[in-house]
Design an enzyme around this catalytic site. Structure first.
Site, mmCIF file in Angstrom:
data_model
loop_
_atom_site.group_PDB
_atom_site.id
_atom_site.type_symbol
_atom_site.label_atom_id
_atom_site.label_comp_id
_atom_site.label_asym_id
_atom_site.label_seq_id
_atom_site.Cartn_x
_atom_site.Cartn_y
_atom_site.Cartn_z
ATOM 1 N N HIS A 168 -6.052 14.874 -8.917
ATOM 2 C CA HIS A 168 -5.957 13.516 -9.433
ATOM 3 C C HIS A 168 -4.897 13.357 -10.524
ATOM 4 C CE1 HIS A 168 -9.254 11.788 -7.150
ATOM 5 N NE2 HIS A 168 -9.968 12.886 -7.409
ATOM 6 N N ASP A 187 -4.355 2.494 -4.524
ATOM 7 C CA ASP A 187 -2.904 2.541 -4.317
ATOM 8 C C ASP A 187 -2.394 1.204 -3.775
ATOM 9 O OD1 ASP A 187 -4.027 2.617 -1.828
ATOM 10 O OD2 ASP A 187 -2.803 4.256 -1.060
ATOM 11 N N ASP A 238 0.867 -1.186 0.000
ATOM 12 C CA ASP A 238 0.000 0.000 0.000
ATOM 13 C C ASP A 238 0.899 1.230 0.000
ATOM 14 O OD1 ASP A 238 -2.313 -1.441 0.053
ATOM 15 O OD2 ASP A 238 -2.943 -0.801 2.061
ATOM 16 N N ASP A 271 -2.404 10.409 -10.309
ATOM 17 C CA ASP A 271 -2.164 9.428 -11.377
ATOM 18 C C ASP A 271 -0.677 9.349 -11.727
ATOM 19 O OD1 ASP A 271 -4.827 8.880 -11.439
ATOM 20 O OD2 ASP A 271 -5.239 9.957 -13.315
#
Length: 336
Positions: free
Chosen positions: A214, A244, A201, A218
């Site tokens: 975002h 993630d 994670d 990304d």
């Protein structure tokens, strides 16, 4: 003496209309040529669309091809045809399939169709779609005939679609679907039995999304995925499970010392800052690792998930190797 021609090979749904008409025309022409017993007629026939006519007289395996069939196989037009040499162009699996289908068709007087891979004399790999009917005399097979079609481009497109179905569009890693298939049935999917599962994670990813948007998020995921793929280049599979979350399948044997070193490398590699739009962005990584022992697949995922939770509880940006799975601080998140 009676003579009959077996049923025309069926045409698969979804073929382009022009290709269907060309193939049907080829079969009709082949039938007419055979019934008239005009040996060598096929060499004077040209068809559009990468479709060629062929026939094979069974008593002596003599071949008769249209010009397009020569082109499809990469053989000069008009060259002498010797069936054993032509068969040498087929890949082993394709040749085996051809022999099985041919034998069954002749015993049952049925038409058949199959795709095969060949290597031309020039070394080019091509895929062919062969359709075959049977001409009989007094109920005895006399000749096979039909069409060859170059479907190399179609096969390549299908392969690309299949690959894309297993890829995460953002990162280019394997997606959850591919992970679940390989993790659940590694041997059936052609892989090695899993030696270890690593779950990762990203720490601090949500803050990047919330603060910088975002697009930055990304970019972070793509950069992290690329680094993870490089670090785990010897893995069976590197996948993005969603958001993630990432997973890595390690083949057997999985040495504990090597796994700890790999976990440390993942934490260090994903923790390096990267530049984006004039910003220096930084995430961390929590890593949970479980070795496959006598576990079933769900047991292995549960232990890796518990190790990941332990890594987060210990302050994040660390890797934890689970040994026995005796303690599971939270309910396991099985693959959906």
């Amino acid at each position: 003496m009676s003579e009959s021609v077996g049923p025309s090979p069926s045409l698969p749904d979804g073929d382009d209309a022009v290709a269907r008409y060309a193939i049907q025309a080829a079969i009709i022409r082949a039938q007419a040529a055979l019934l008239k017993r005009q040996e060598g007629m096929l060499r004077r026939v040209d068809l559009p669309g990468g479709v060629g006519l062929w026939s094979c007289r069974l008593r002596d395996e003599a071949l008769d091809w249209s010009s397009n069939s020569f082109d499809i196989f990469g053989i000069p037009r008009g060259a002498a045809l010797y069936r054993p040499r032509v068969l040498q162009m087929y890949e082993a699996a394709s040749l085996k399939l051809l022999n099985v289908l041919r034998t069954k068709a002749l015993s049952r007087l049925h038409s058949f169709e199959f795709d095969s891979e060949i290597v031309t004399p020039g070394g080019e790999r091509r895929w062919l779609r062969t359709r075959a009917g049977i001409e009989t005399r007094d109920g005895v097979p006399h000749r096979l005939f039909g069409t060859h079609q170059d479907v190399t481009a179609d096969i390549a497109r299908l392969a690309a679609l299949h690959r894309s179905a297993d890829l995460d569009p953002l990162t280019g890693l394997a997606n959850r679907r591919a992970f679940e298939r390989c993790f659940g049935e590694p041997e059936a999917s052609g892989g090695l039995p899993t030696g270890a599962l690593i779950l990762i994670d990203l720490d601090g990813f949500k803050a990047i999304n919330d603060v910088h948007g975002h697009v930055a998020g990304d970019a972070c995921l793509k950069r992290a995925a690329a680094r993870l793929a490089r670090i785990c280049k010897g893995a069976d599979l590197v996948a993005r499970l969603g958001g993630d979350e990432f997973a890595v399948l390690i083949p057997r044997p999985a040495d504990p010392v090597a796994l700890r070193a790999l976990g440390t490398a993942i934490v260090a590699g994903l923790g390096r800052p990267f530049a984006h739009a004039g910003l220096l962005l930084k995430v961390g990584a929590s890593v949970g690792i479980a070795r496959a022992e006598a576990d079933t697949t769900p047991g292995l995922f549960a232990r890796a998930d518990a190790a990941l939770y332990a890594a987060k509880e210990s302050g994040r940006n660390t890797a934890v190797l689970d040994h026995d799975g005796a303690e599971r601080p939270r309910a396991s998140r099985k693959p959906a």
